[in-house]
Design a protein around this motif. Structure first.
Motif: not given
Ligand SMILES: Cc1cc2nc3c(=O)[nH]c(=O)nc-3n(C[C@H](O)[C@H](O)[C@H](O)COP(=O)(O)OP(=O)(O)OC[C@H]3O[C@@H](n4cnc5c(N)ncnc54)[C@H](O)[C@@H]3O)c2cc1C
Length: 388
Positions: A17, A36, A39, A45, A48, A135, A161, A173, A359, A371, A374
């Motif tokens: 996100a 980058i 997956s 995420k 789901i 990476v 991120a 990770t 971030i 919510g 997100f």
């Molecule tokens: C089951 C579940 C349901 C949820 N439902 C909600 C909801 O309905 N509403 C809500 O507000 N929040 C929800 N959340 C929380 C929300 O999904 C997260 O807080 C949000 O996705 C965080 O965004 P982010 O971009 O920081 O991390 P993420 O969305 O987790 O994205 C991180 C990305 O980085 C990638 N990544 C990680 N390590 C590496 C690496 N070494 N190299 C390259 N890429 C990498 C991952 O594959 C992933 O795609 C839920 C969480 C879960 C687990």
């Protein structure tokens, strides 16, 4: 990377996100962004989330909906990218949505709509998305260099991120925390949050649920609580799990709607058992078990004032001592993370390593259920993207 995409203004690691929103904001401003993702696809995420319907924001979002060592840190980004801003994007893409409860907005159809929207916005903004990209090393000889299974990426700015540690099967990770440490950026201890509590002794009423007020520390939440084979779950419990400290009790008001003492006293002339009066307001199996463990039922006529007061107090202030929380396999988010003192609240650039940004969930800002996580990802991603 070779060819036309050699020159980037910024590399974003993590196609979730926050990373996608950051890429969109930066790309719209003409920045050449490489995003980058290790997956096979972006946004796993998101797919789901919210039971597959993605609770993508909350209409009542405010800084009070977040935990952080610095409760003021999130204010600036949240004020500059609001739920209305994200809703405008959702509506531009004609994605149908609805408010489920308590300001929580969900897709009518599926979370695929949100990922599709972000993908299309990235396309329009010229963001170069590279999936299946592992990476292996991050260096900064002059510019940032990210060595990966898909070649080397070079840019003057690097945005981390990578999210938290929850649900490893969706690609979580610890790379983000490792990069922080590598560049001298402090990381606060991480722990699973928005997660069920482990409590012994309630497996026999597994599946029973009730609307309660659950409290831990100085915060309380009025939502549903669910008994499970391993303890307690449901939205009220997930919310308090973020505030619960090991060794502390969780307080439950089993009858938030009912002045039970007043009712018991009003029915003083009846022979009715106290348990029968209470059970009219609770699932029967919960009432049975609660009385078995906490009180002796007797005809209300024979109970003393003190006994009735104690009974009411016990029901409104039931103390449960969890033995722990479920781990990252069940937790929706990771609390703790990159210390906000290390970052600019306006740009998310680190003070110790200019050009390096953090971030989303990898930062020590954790939202309530509903919510808010997100909204934090969108707002922090947007803020960084605007400053790249
Ligand atoms: C089951 C579940 C349901 C949820 N439902 C909600 C909801 O309905 N509403 C809500 O507000 N929040 C929800 N959340 C929380 C929300 O999904 C997260 O807080 C949000 O996705 C965080 O965004 P982010 O971009 O920081 O991390 P993420 O969305 O987790 O994205 C991180 C990305 O980085 C990638 N990544 C990680 N390590 C590496 C690496 N070494 N190299 C390259 N890429 C990498 C991952 O594959 C992933 O795609 C839920 C969480 C879960 C687990």
């Amino acid at each position: 990377m070779s060819g036309a995409f050699d020159a980037f203004d910024a590399i974003v690691i993590g196609g979730g996100a926050a990373g996608l929103m950051c890429g969109i904001a930066a790309g719209r401003r003409g920045r050449r962004v490489a995003l980058i993702e290790h997956s096979s696809d972006i946004g796993k995420k998101i797919l789901i989330s919210g039971g597959g319907r993605c609770n993508f924001t909350n209409l009542h979002c405010s800084p009070r909906n977040f935990l952080s060592a610095n409760p003021h840190f999130a204010k600036s980004a949240l004020a500059r990218y609001t739920p209305a801003d994200f809703i405008a994007m959702v509506e531009k893409h004609r994605i149908p949505y609805h408010e489920k409860t308590l300001g929580q907005l969900f897709c009518d159809r599926s979370a695929h709509d949100i990922v599709g929207m972000l993908r299309s916005e990235c396309g329009e903004a010229g963001v170069r998305i590279v999936t299946g990209c592992e990476v292996s090393e991050v260096r900064r000889p002059g510019e940032f260099v990210v060595k990966s299974s898909r070649g080397e990426f070079h840019a003057p700015a690097l945005v981390i991120a990578t999210g938290g540690l929850s649900i490893p099967k969706t690609g979580a990770t610890d790379l983000g925390y490792r990069v922080a440490k590598q560049f001298g950026v402090k990381v606060r201890a991480c722990r699973p949050a928005l997660t069920p509590l482990l409590v012994s002794g309630y497996a026999e009423i597994s599946g029973v649920s009730a609307e309660v007020v659950a409290a831990a520390g100085d915060r309380e939440f009025r939502e549903r609580m669910l008994f499970t084979h391993r303890g307690l779950s449901g939205p009220a419990i997930l919310q308090v799990s973020s505030y619960w400290e090991p060794g502390a009790v969780v307080r439950i008001d089993l009858l938030p709607e009912v002045e039970i003492l007043a009712e018991l006293i009003a029915r003083r002339s009846e022979r009715t058992e106290t348990k029968t009066i209470v059970a009219a307001h609770l699932p029967r199996r919960l009432a049975d078990l609660w009385f078995e463990r906490n009180a002796v039922s007797k005809p209300v006529t024979t109970a003393s004032d003190r006994e009735l007061e104690r009974l009411a107090e016990g029901l409104h202030n039931w103390e449960i001592l969890p033995r722990g929380v479920e781990g990252y396999e069940k937790a929706e988010v990771t609390a703790g993370g990159v210390d906000t003192d290390e970052l600019s609240a306006r740009t998310f650039e680190s003070k110790a390593a200019p050009g390096l940004y953090f971030i989303g969930e990898v930062v020590d800002v954790t939202g309530h259920l509903g919510g808010f996580n997100f909204q934090w990802a969108w707002a922090s991603g947007h803020a960084a993207g605007e400053s790249l």
